[in-house]
Design a protein around this motif. Structure first.
Motif, short mmCIF file in Angstrom:
data_model
loop_
_atom_site.label_atom_id
_atom_site.label_comp_id
_atom_site.label_asym_id
_atom_site.label_seq_id
_atom_site.Cartn_x
_atom_site.Cartn_y
_atom_site.Cartn_z
N THR A 283 9.17 5.97 1.09
CA THR A 283 8.47 6.86 2.00
C THR A 283 9.09 8.24 1.87
O THR A 283 10.31 8.40 1.91
N ALA B 110 6.40 14.11 3.30
CA ALA B 110 5.50 15.12 2.77
C ALA B 110 4.07 14.59 2.91
O ALA B 110 3.86 13.37 2.95
N ALA B 111 3.12 15.49 2.96
CA ALA B 111 1.71 15.09 3.07
C ALA B 111 1.25 14.42 1.78
O ALA B 111 1.71 14.78 0.69
N PRO B 112 0.33 13.46 1.87
CA PRO B 112 -0.18 12.78 0.67
C PRO B 112 -0.74 13.75 -0.37
O PRO B 112 -0.55 13.54 -1.57
N GLU B 113 -1.38 14.81 0.08
CA GLU B 113 -1.96 15.76 -0.86
C GLU B 113 -0.87 16.46 -1.67
O GLU B 113 -1.03 16.72 -2.86
N ARG B 114 0.27 16.77 -1.02
CA ARG B 114 1.37 17.42 -1.72
C ARG B 114 2.02 16.47 -2.71
O ARG B 114 2.38 16.86 -3.82
N GLY C 11 -5.32 12.93 -3.80
CA GLY C 11 -4.79 12.48 -2.52
C GLY C 11 -4.60 10.99 -2.41
O GLY C 11 -4.22 10.49 -1.36
N THR D 53 -0.77 7.26 3.59
CA THR D 53 -0.24 7.93 4.77
C THR D 53 0.47 6.91 5.67
O THR D 53 -0.05 5.83 5.92
N GLN E 28 3.33 6.80 9.29
CA GLN E 28 3.75 7.57 10.45
C GLN E 28 4.85 8.58 10.11
O GLN E 28 4.84 9.71 10.59
N GLY F 272 5.53 9.87 7.08
CA GLY F 272 5.28 10.63 5.86
C GLY F 272 4.28 9.94 4.97
O GLY F 272 3.24 9.46 5.43
N THR F 273 4.64 9.82 3.70
CA THR F 273 3.74 9.23 2.72
C THR F 273 4.48 8.14 1.95
O THR F 273 5.56 8.39 1.40
N GLU G 282 10.99 17.26 -0.08
CA GLU G 282 11.54 17.29 1.28
C GLU G 282 12.48 18.46 1.51
O GLU G 282 13.24 18.46 2.45
#
Length: 152
Positions: free
Chosen positions: A10, A13-17, A84, A112, A114, A116-117, A151
């Protein structure tokens, strides 16, 4: 059918990033080579059917590469890319050693969570010449590098 290896982590960071780090060549060079290794792309085209050729160099004291004593050359084809979500690649090692022959399928996926990713790497049909322990250590090292990159 060959061996399947996997690793997950985990990352905050956002899944898109995270997905962007899967398909951006500069990001890939920052996280994909396991600790102690360096790499460069001879070409890179991240689209379905697109290819890349990656040259990974081991530290001179390690000297256990697949292509030469100090190098692994990887020829890859992007099989599927879902922004994504995931990237699927067909990977071939350039080697005269039949223990590294065959096409390995790598799937890098993001989910996704809670905190992060969740990043999962799944390698199917791993060539017999790749030690399960070494591969596990390499996958974990790459995920650690990805976390350090994203991160900050």
């Amino acid at each position: 059918m060959g061996r399947t290896d996997s690793a997950s982590r985990t990352i905050a960071a956002a899944p898109e990033r995270v997905y962007t780090a899967f398909v951006n060549p500069d990001d890939l060079l920052a996280w994909l080579p396991p600790d102690g290794m360096t790499g460069h792309f001879e070409h890179f085209d991240a689209q379905p059917g697109g290819t890349y050729r990656l040259v990974l160099r081991y530290p001179s004291h390690a000297a256990h590469g697949k292509t030469s004593a100090e190098e692994d050359v990887v020829e890859a084809r992007f099989v599927d890319l879902v922004p994504g979500s995931f990237v699927v690649q067909a990977i071939d090692f350039v080697s005269d050693d039949p223990a590294y022959s065959g096409t390995m399928t790598m799937t890098w996926s993001v989910t996704t969570e809670q905190d992060g990713t969740l990043v999962e790497i799944r390698a199917e049909d791993v060539p017999a010449g790749i030690s399960a322990d070494d591969h596990a250590a390499g996958l974990a090292s790459s995920l650690d590098n990805l976390a350090r990159l994203l991160e900050r």
